[in-house]
Scaffold this motif. Structure first.
Motif, short mmCIF file in Angstrom:
data_model
loop_
_atom_site.label_atom_id
_atom_site.label_comp_id
_atom_site.label_asym_id
_atom_site.label_seq_id
_atom_site.Cartn_x
_atom_site.Cartn_y
_atom_site.Cartn_z
N PHE A 275 0.82 -1.21 0.00
CA PHE A 275 0.00 0.00 0.00
C PHE A 275 0.86 1.26 0.00
O PHE A 275 0.50 2.26 -0.63
CB PHE A 275 -0.97 -0.01 1.19
CG PHE A 275 -2.21 -0.79 0.94
CD1 PHE A 275 -3.27 -0.25 0.24
CD2 PHE A 275 -2.32 -2.12 1.37
CE1 PHE A 275 -4.43 -0.98 -0.01
CE2 PHE A 275 -3.46 -2.86 1.11
CZ PHE A 275 -4.52 -2.29 0.42
N ILE A 278 2.31 1.95 -3.57
CA ILE A 278 1.34 2.43 -4.55
C ILE A 278 1.50 3.94 -4.73
O ILE A 278 1.67 4.44 -5.84
CB ILE A 278 -0.11 2.10 -4.12
CG1 ILE A 278 -0.38 0.60 -4.25
CG2 ILE A 278 -1.12 2.89 -4.98
CD1 ILE A 278 -1.75 0.18 -3.71
N GLY A 399 3.01 -3.19 -5.52
CA GLY A 399 2.19 -2.00 -5.31
C GLY A 399 2.73 -0.80 -6.06
O GLY A 399 1.97 0.03 -6.57
N THR A 426 -4.16 5.26 0.16
CA THR A 426 -3.37 4.02 0.21
C THR A 426 -2.17 4.17 1.14
O THR A 426 -1.80 3.22 1.84
CB THR A 426 -2.89 3.60 -1.19
OG1 THR A 426 -2.10 4.66 -1.78
CG2 THR A 426 -4.07 3.29 -2.11
#
Length: 450
Positions: A275, A278, A399, A426
């Motif tokens: 996450f 990302i 990610g 995120t």
């Protein structure tokens, strides 16, 4: 003395040292390598618009070359060389990683077609992925428990300057000179070759020598040098207090990672990094291009990111005072809150908010990265530390590929604000997931990884 008792004593002697016990120049040597790592993470995003125009490769292939090829190399290099480091040592592997990044960056600068560029971006990625892994593990194994976070941040401060300075170098070179992007990569290659030569001065980790190589004599030799250095900085050293050490069968390092409690930590940390990456890679790789697509001149787009990049060293400096003062996983969560606020402001898409949002995003990156790297490294045992880090970081980088590819799609399909608010969320999710991990601040590596 039985081998198990010898190893327990070596670890106890290392843990009793309260200060950094290697020459301070070694921190600078490690930091220079880090500098190149973050320089290269930033330079590809700055160079790709000019490469795209000269090679006529199209936006989709441009994005793949800029991020995906490097990330594939990153993930492979991190795991393969991380495994090599657990089997054959940290020192040899750190020489290998810097050699790969130096050759890769020089090849980037000299590439004259798409296949050549792809090959050298892959080679650069091999070295970069492994080096981030190894540096965090290496420094953690030398740093005292009470100041481990601070010491690792010191090397990171030198490194993060690469991410802060690179946009300004790119601003001077890329829009001005036809081969400006080549000069940008060439500068990185020079830095990497310098870092490579300097790394030959570094010693092997005594923890690795004792726990994995069973080289008791080699471990003692390094420890004697560490103790001698420490005694010049403090008047005396406390008596060593041996901890329990279990001598297990010498297995392939990855096998340890899939045993409890490490398998649970692996799951938590992989999701955390997934996450985080990302937004990390989406912002670093796409922000300038998306700003340009939104109608801002290329020079102005780079300037917004360059001015905001001042936040990288500021964030790292803040962590030098907080990384050990508070529990590490809570610090990581706080860093992601700053990231969320920064990206939300950036999404407003007006001059002042873009500058402020860019600064806060960079500040959050500077605060998050090394503390989270340290937290990841110390969560695994010495016998599989770099392998565990490599799996965590390598899988987590999926990610990064996701974010870099989908942020432009989200912006095009919905809006500028939606895309950047998505990566704000995120990042915050990564911080929430970190709260599920173990406590680690001011504990010995053996206590954390038990």
């Amino acid at each position: 003395m039985a081998q198990e008792e010898e190893i327990k004593m070596i670890i106890a002697r290392a843990n009793r040292i309260p200060v950094w016990s290697l020459p301070y120049t070694y921190l600078a040597i490690i930091g220079i390598g880090y500098f190149f790592t973050f320089y290269d993470i930033s330079d590809i995003g700055l160079a790709m618009p000019a490469i795209d125009a000269q090679f006529h490769i199209g936006s989709s292939l441009s994005l793949f070359l800029a991020l995906s090829v490097g990330l594939i190399g990153y993930a492979i290099g991190s795991y393969v060389i991380g495994t090599v480091a657990d089997i054959y040592g940290r020192y040899r592997s750190m020489i290998l990683t810097m050699a790969l990044t130096a050759v890769g960056s020089l090849g980037d600068a000299l590439s004259f077609n798409v296949p050549e560029l792809a090959v050298f971006r892959f080679i650069t990625g091999l070295g970069l992925g492994a080096d981030l892994n190894l540096v965090s593990s290496y420094v953690s194994e030398f740093a005292p428990p009470g100041v481990r976070g601070r010491i690792t941040v010191y090397t990171f401060i030198v490194g993060i300057l690469g991410q802060a300075i690179t946009p300004f170098i790119g601003l001077v070179l890329v829009p001005v000179y036809y081969n400006g992007w080549r000069y940008l990569f060439g500068i990185g290659a020079v830095i990497a070759f310098i870092a490579l030569l300097l790394r030959f001065e570094l010693p092997e980790s005594p923890r690795w020598l004792a726990a994995k190589a069973r080289d008791i004599a080699g471990a003692k030799k390094v420890l004697e040098m560490m103790e001698s250095t420490a005694l010049r900085r403090v008047k005396s050293l406390p008596e060593p207090k041996p901890e329990e050490v279990t001598l297990e069968e010498q297995k392939f390092p990855t096998l340890y990672v899939f045993r409890r409690p490490y398998s649970v930590r692996l799951a938590i940390l992989v999701v955390m990094w997934f996450f985080w990456y990302i937004g990390n890679y989406a912002f670093l790789g796409d922000a300038e291009t998306i700003l340009a697509s939104a109608g801002f001149p290329v020079a102005s787009s780079i300037r917004y990111i360059a001015v905001g990049a001042v936040g990288y060293p500021v964030g790292a400096a803040i962590m030098a005072f907080t990384a050990d003062r508070y529990e590490r996983k809570f610090v990581i969560f706080a860093d992601t809150v700053v990231w969320f606020i920064g990206l939300f402001l950036f999404s407003i898409k007006t001059g002042l908010f873009i500058y402020l949002g860019s600064f806060l995003a960079a500040l959050a990156l500077g605060m998050y990265l090394q503390v989270a790297y340290t937290y990841t490294a110390e969560s695994y045992p010495t016998r599989a530390r770099t392998s565990g880090f490599a799996l965590t970081d390598g899988i987590g980088h999926a990610g990064g590929a996701f974010g870099a590819i989908f942020l432009p799609i989200l912006v095009a399909s919905f809006s500028f604000a939606f895309g950047f608010r998505f990566i704000a969320v995120t990042g915050l999710i990564a911080g929430i997931i970190a709260l599920l991990g173990p406590r680690s601040s001011r504990k010995t590596l053996e206590a954390v990884s038990a």
